[in-house]
Design a protein around this motif. Structure first.
Motif, short mmCIF file in Angstrom:
data_model
loop_
_atom_site.label_atom_id
_atom_site.label_comp_id
_atom_site.label_asym_id
_atom_site.label_seq_id
_atom_site.Cartn_x
_atom_site.Cartn_y
_atom_site.Cartn_z
N ASP A 13 8.63 -5.82 10.91
CA ASP A 13 7.88 -6.46 9.81
C ASP A 13 7.06 -7.65 10.29
N ASP B 214 2.92 -5.57 2.55
CA ASP B 214 1.83 -5.79 3.49
C ASP B 214 1.59 -7.27 3.72
N GLN B 215 1.51 -7.99 2.61
CA GLN B 215 1.11 -9.39 2.71
C GLN B 215 1.75 -10.16 1.57
N ILE B 216 2.26 -11.34 1.87
CA ILE B 216 2.78 -12.22 0.82
C ILE B 216 1.94 -13.49 0.80
N SER C 171 0.84 -1.20 0.00
CA SER C 171 0.00 0.00 0.00
C SER C 171 0.86 1.24 0.00
N ARG D 43 -1.04 -7.53 13.53
CA ARG D 43 -2.47 -7.53 13.26
C ARG D 43 -3.23 -8.13 14.43
N CYS E 71 4.10 -8.63 10.62
CA CYS E 71 2.75 -8.22 10.25
C CYS E 71 1.67 -9.02 10.96
N ARG F 22 11.20 -10.24 0.96
CA ARG F 22 11.27 -9.17 1.94
C ARG F 22 12.63 -8.48 1.93
N ARG G 68 5.65 -12.99 10.48
CA ARG G 68 5.45 -12.08 9.35
C ARG G 68 4.19 -12.39 8.59
N GLY G 69 3.57 -13.54 8.86
CA GLY G 69 2.39 -13.91 8.09
C GLY G 69 2.74 -14.38 6.70
N ASP G 70 3.96 -14.87 6.51
CA ASP G 70 4.38 -15.31 5.18
C ASP G 70 3.95 -16.76 4.96
N PRO H 41 0.07 5.00 0.65
CA PRO H 41 -0.96 5.99 1.04
C PRO H 41 -0.87 7.27 0.22
N PRO I 128 9.79 -16.56 0.74
CA PRO I 128 9.31 -15.21 1.09
C PRO I 128 10.39 -14.32 1.69
N GLU I 129 11.39 -14.97 2.35
CA GLU I 129 12.44 -14.16 2.97
C GLU I 129 13.18 -13.34 1.90
N ILE J 168 9.82 -17.12 12.08
CA ILE J 168 9.89 -15.85 11.33
C ILE J 168 8.70 -15.76 10.40
N ARG J 169 8.40 -16.86 9.71
CA ARG J 169 7.28 -16.81 8.76
C ARG J 169 5.96 -16.63 9.47
N SER K 70 4.15 5.27 6.55
CA SER K 70 4.38 4.26 5.53
C SER K 70 4.70 4.87 4.18
N ARG L 136 13.14 -4.50 1.09
CA ARG L 136 13.79 -3.53 1.97
C ARG L 136 14.88 -2.77 1.24
N ALA M 237 8.27 -2.16 12.84
CA ALA M 237 9.64 -2.05 12.34
C ALA M 237 10.24 -3.42 12.07
#
Lengths: 116, 860
Positions: free
Chosen positions: B762, A76-78, A9, B768, B764, A65, B626-628, A11, A61-62, B622-623, B791, A69, B760
């Motif tokens: 990450d 936000d989401q993967i 996102s 949440r 997520c 990310r 982060r919600g990965d 903004p 996924p790492e 970690i996953r 952001s 960075r 910071a």
């Protein structure tokens, strides 16, 4: 290599001008991605340029990310995805010419827009 | 010699050699099917650079390869020190180091050629790995040839290729000749070229054979046999004899066995099948030799082998591998039984444990006439080599058979010895219950007789099993007895082993003297050169430091261990230590580094379960946070692996991850049977850290575990509501995630800071869920998304933080910034540390550099 959808996102709205500076930024992003074996396929951008859904091929996924960075992009989401393509299904099932001809377009056909 | 269609390959090799000349060595892998011309290519390369040093070694198709055979081939050029170390037990690391030093001391460029690596023994492969990893800084080039069609999936050479650094290893495949080239060759010989390419498929050796035969033979075998059949019987006898001796046969051997006339020798050389090289005859190509060998009727082959064996036995400079080869070829059981164990011992000496295990197995197969005692001894040796090469089931069987024999002979001491080893092997196999049972038996048996060293070993083994299972008191009790006996008798190896076990047990419970004991064990191991014991000491120092959250000490141990392991290529130990480095980074909030290291480790094919478990646990957590995607799959994997060991040290991180996963899903953690079982286990074994973390997540997810058990002070403070003290403690330890969760149970300012920290990091998914819970609890004003201006700025910095970053890049100190912004110095410090954290920088200078690179700056 698994495929992922990355939701981001912005903004203040994403802006990527179609000039030399914009192209240079894209090249930078692609090169940084290559350091970790991440491939940016393409992105879908919402109409208000505030959300993007980016399709990537990456080892894990790492890696996504990490390069996000380095590129200064928010994540936000993967989600890991598999590709579902109706044309693939139609061709596999051996849809005949006649069946294809029977397809009726209900809505007037308008082309989609490329992000500018 | 002119080679056709090999220009590109030669050019690549020459380029690599040129690089080596400048001091940047390379490894070249030349491969292809048999007869494709690998040796010819290498000879061409060597001929073009005659003034350089050339070291050549060959691996031979023996019954069992001679350990470090190629090294013996080239031993003359090395220094006396290297030659001295060759073949000395347990000095392999020194040998390799000395060899490397010799290479660096040679003037000019060195070309090292090792041929036919698909027949190499394990020690040679280790040497190749050692050299290939260190050759970049020498003026040497390593050329390896092998047949890729002879490698199956599990061939050790395939594992080796995975280890070679990819940027300095060249792969040079050799392809069959094209039809045009084959026809060209035919025309040069003045032969018709119809059907030649079709029959030979472009294989260069086959083509040359076919061109010197009449008509077009159907295969290489036919071509060679046709040529051999044309020779008179006396010459054929020489060819047959040379066929059963792999690679080369000494001239003296031929003279002794056959006493051929000079005309016969001349004919055999003219026929083109044999070549004379130095003091030996060799077939022009291995394919030819095999063709003739396979054409020999078995009785003739066996009798030839027997005659060669009898002759070689009279000499004393013959490598054991050759004696075994001929004994096996002749089918003479007693000879095999005599020579195979000796060859196996030699292989073990050189570190070729796979070959040693195989040879002992062969000896056992022929061991019908052996006495019980000798048989039991052979079984034990076989079992030990199988244990070293992870052939655990074979090791268990062999030890069990040996035990039965010793029981029959009534030898109590040896029974105790084998019982202890059975215990060790069962533990490696993951069958802890049997391991414990055998350990008990061993101690009982040996206590009943005057056992000396054996008893001390059995006591130390018992202590080790208790330590691994987390039973501290028992481990210390048994281990202390072992230490006393070992000190009394001056057995340094057992002393090092026992000190390690007791020290690890005590250190894991937080006693200060534990680390000191492990250090003492390390000292003794280093002094006496006990490589494996030193490695285990480093590993235990690291794991206990990380588990007790002594992060600075842990990092120091990891550094020392890395230096020690790198010199010796101790791969499996270094994986274990790296797994704990990943856990260290993870617990200190450096998730990117932890994730990268964990992914790299998991990508390796040869990683053992005990290293996989902590790595998988870290990556899964970690996953999760982060919600990965992929977190649940990893968690299932690691749960299976950890449950198989049943040890608390493996289960604790896994159970904590599962409890956290339950919290993220909104379910009570105690619904998960693994979490319940591990809580009980942690309480029973008095592990405050494991219990503390588990109960924290249980409490957060709704239902705290209701048993008794001491928990880590930090978690105790959190349970009692002393969130400030806990947060301070976490900050002192450097654990940002845990600190955030302590702050979440505090006041509003604390909660805000906690959410910012999670942002910071990450994290997520954690963020949440925390927001969800806070808004449900009625806390307003926090459960929004991150502030818009935060952001928009890529690194997630607030306006204030960006201001401070700009001032930092202008070189102002904290006091000056405080003046400029009219704020207190404390506030500025707080913001500066937030900036450093969000940019993942360690110093202000780094932060400023990063800011420049990312294009951060004063907001417009």
């Amino acid at each position: 290599m698994p495929r992922y959808v990355v939701e981001r996102s912005f903004p203040e709205g994403l802006s990527l001008p179609t000039n030399v500076a914009g192209a240079a930024k894209c090249v930078d992003i692609v090169n940084t991605n290559a350091e970790e074996g991440v491939t940016w396929l393409h992105s879908y951008v919402s109409a208000d340029h505030a959300r993007t859904y980016c399709v990537y091929d990456a080892p894990n996924p790492e890696a996504i990310r990490q390069v996000a960075r380095r590129n200064g992009l928010p994540v936000d989401q993967i989600t890991e995805i598999s590709v579902l393509n109706p044309y693939f299904y139609l061709s596999m099932a051996g849809a005949s010419r006649a069946a294809a001809n029977r397809t009726v377009y209900r809505a007037p056909w308008r082309p989609f827009r490329y992000f500018l | 010699m002119e080679l056709i269609e090999r220009d590109y390959a030669l050019q690549r090799l020459n380029d690599a050699l040129a690089l080596a000349r400048q001091g940047a060595g390379r490894t070249a892998l030349v491969y292809g099917e048999a007869g494709i011309g690998k040796t010819s290519l290498v000879q061409c390369l060597a001929a073009a650079h005659e003034h350089d040093h050339l070291l050549r070694g060959w691996c031979e198709a023996l019954f069992s390869p001679q350990p470090l055979g190629p090294l013996y081939d080239m031993a003359d050029v090395f220094s006396a020190r290297t030659r001295d170390l060759l073949g000395r037990e347990g000095r392999r690391a020194e040998l390799f180091a000395s060899l490397l030093a010799d290479l660096k001391s040679f003037e000019g460029t060195t070309l090292i050629v090792l041929e036919d690596l698909h027949w190499a023994d394990a020690a040679t492969l280790d040497l190749v790995k050692y050299l290939a990893r260190r050759i970049q800084h020498t003026h040497a080039m390593l050329v390896l040839t092998y047949r890729d069609d002879e490698l199956n999936e599990r061939h050790p050479l395939r594992l080796l290729f995975g280890e070679l650094p990819s940027d300095v290893a060249l792969r040079i495949p050799l392809l069959p000749l094209s039809e045009a080239a084959v026809n060209d060759l035919a025309q040069r010989c003045g032969r018709p070229c119809e059907g030649l390419y079709a029959a030979t498929a472009g294989n260069p050796f086959f083509v040359t054979e076919a061109l010197s035969a009449e008509g077009v033979p159907a295969s290489v075998r036919d071509a060679v046999l046709a040529r051999a059949a044309r020779q008179p019987p006396s010459v054929r006898a020489i060819l047959d004899l040379a066929a059963i001796v792999p690679a080369r046969i000494d001239v003296s051997l031929v003279d002794a066995l056959l006493a051929p006339s000079r005309e016969d020798i001349a004919s055999v050389l003219v026929s083109g099948l044999l070549l004379a090289q130095g003091g030996s005859y060799a077939y022009r190509h291995e394919l030819a030799r095999i063709a003739v060998e396979q054409a020999l009727p078995p009785p003739l082959a066996a009798s030839l082998h027997a005659r060669v064996l009898r002759h070689l036995e009279k000499r004393d400079d013959v490598p054991m591998a050759r004696l075994v080869h001929h004994a096996a070829g002749a089918g003479l059981s007693e000879s095999v039984m005599t020579y195979a164990p000796q060859a196996a011992a030699q292989a073990a000496l050189h570190g070729s444990h796979c070959d040693a295990a195989w040879l002992y197995g062969k000896a056992l197969a022929h061991a019908s006439g052996l006495s019980d005692e000798a048989c039991a001894d052979l079984l034990e040796r076989h079992a030990y080599q199988c244990y070293l090469t992870s052939q655990i089931d074979a090791a268990i069987d062999a030890y069990a058979s040996a035990l039965a024999l010793w029981r029959k002979l009534g030898n109590v001491l040896q029974q105790g010895h084998v019982l202890r080893w059975l215990s060790r092997v069962y533990w490696v196999a993951g069958r802890n219950a049997e391991a414990d049972a055998y350990a008990e038996q061993a101690v009982q048996w040996l206590e009943s007789c005057d056992a000396g060293k054996e008893l001390t070993w059995a006591l130390s083994n018992r202590s080790q099993l208790h330590m691994l299972a987390g039973r501290t008191d028992e481990a210390v009790a048994w281990g202390t007895r072992a230490i006393e006996l070992a000190t009394r008798d001056g057995d340094t190896e057992i002393l090092a082993h026992a000190l390690n076990n007791v020290g690890t047990a005590r250190a894991a419970r937080g006693h200060v003297d534990g680390a000191g004991m492990i250090e003492r064990s390390l000292e003794i191991s280093l002094e006496h050169g006990y490589g494996e014991h030193a490695a285990r000491a480093f590993a235990n120092l690291t794991s206990t430091a990380v588990t007790t959250r002594d992060y600075t000490a842990a990092q120091w141990h990891i550094g020392r261990a890395a230096v020690y392991f790198a010199d010796r290529d101790l791969d499996s130990w270094s994986h274990y230590v790296m797994a704990y480095q990943a856990r260290l980074d993870f617990e200190q909030g450096r998730w990117e580094a932890a994730g990268a290291l964990a992914s790299r480790l998991l990508a390796r094919a040869d990683i053992t379960p005990i290293s996989r478990i902590p790595t998988l646990a870290v990556l899964a957590r970690i996953r999760l946070r982060r919600g990965d995607p992929g977190a649940e799959a990893l968690l299932e994997d690691v749960t299976q692996l950890a449950s198989a060991t049943g040890e608390l040290q493996r289960l604790a991180p896994v159970a904590a991850a599962r409890a956290e996963a339950s919290w993220l899903r909104g379910e009570p953690a105690l619904d998960d049977p693994i979490v319940r079982l591990t809580c009980a286990q942690a309480a029973g074994l008095h592990d405050p850290r494991a219990l503390g973390e588990l109960r924290f997540w249980c409490r957060l997810s709704g239902a705290d575990w209701d048993g008794e058990g001491e928990i880590e002070p930090v978690f105790a403070w959190q349970n009692e509501g002393q969130w400030q003290q806990a947060a301070l403690a976490w900050q002192g330890l450097g654990c940002p995630f845990e600190r955030a969760f302590a702050l979440l149970e505090g006041d509003e300012a604390g909660m805000a800071e906690a959410l910012a920290t999670l942002n910071a990091l990450d994290a997520c998914a954690s963020l949440r869920r925390s927001r969800e819970l806070l808004s449900r609890a009625g806390v307003r004003g926090l459960a929004r998304g991150p502030r818009a201006s935060t952001s928009a700025h890529p690194a997630g910095l607030t306006l204030r933080e960006r201001q401070i970053l700009t001032l930092l890049s202008q070189g102002l100190s904290n006091v000056e910034i405080a003046c400029r912004l009219a704020r207190s110095e404390k506030t500025v410090e707080h913001h500066v540390s937030a900036v450093l954290r969000k940019l993942d920088a360690h110093t202000r200078t780094e932060a400023v550099m990063l800011a420049g690179r990312l294009g951060l700056g004063e907001p417009h």
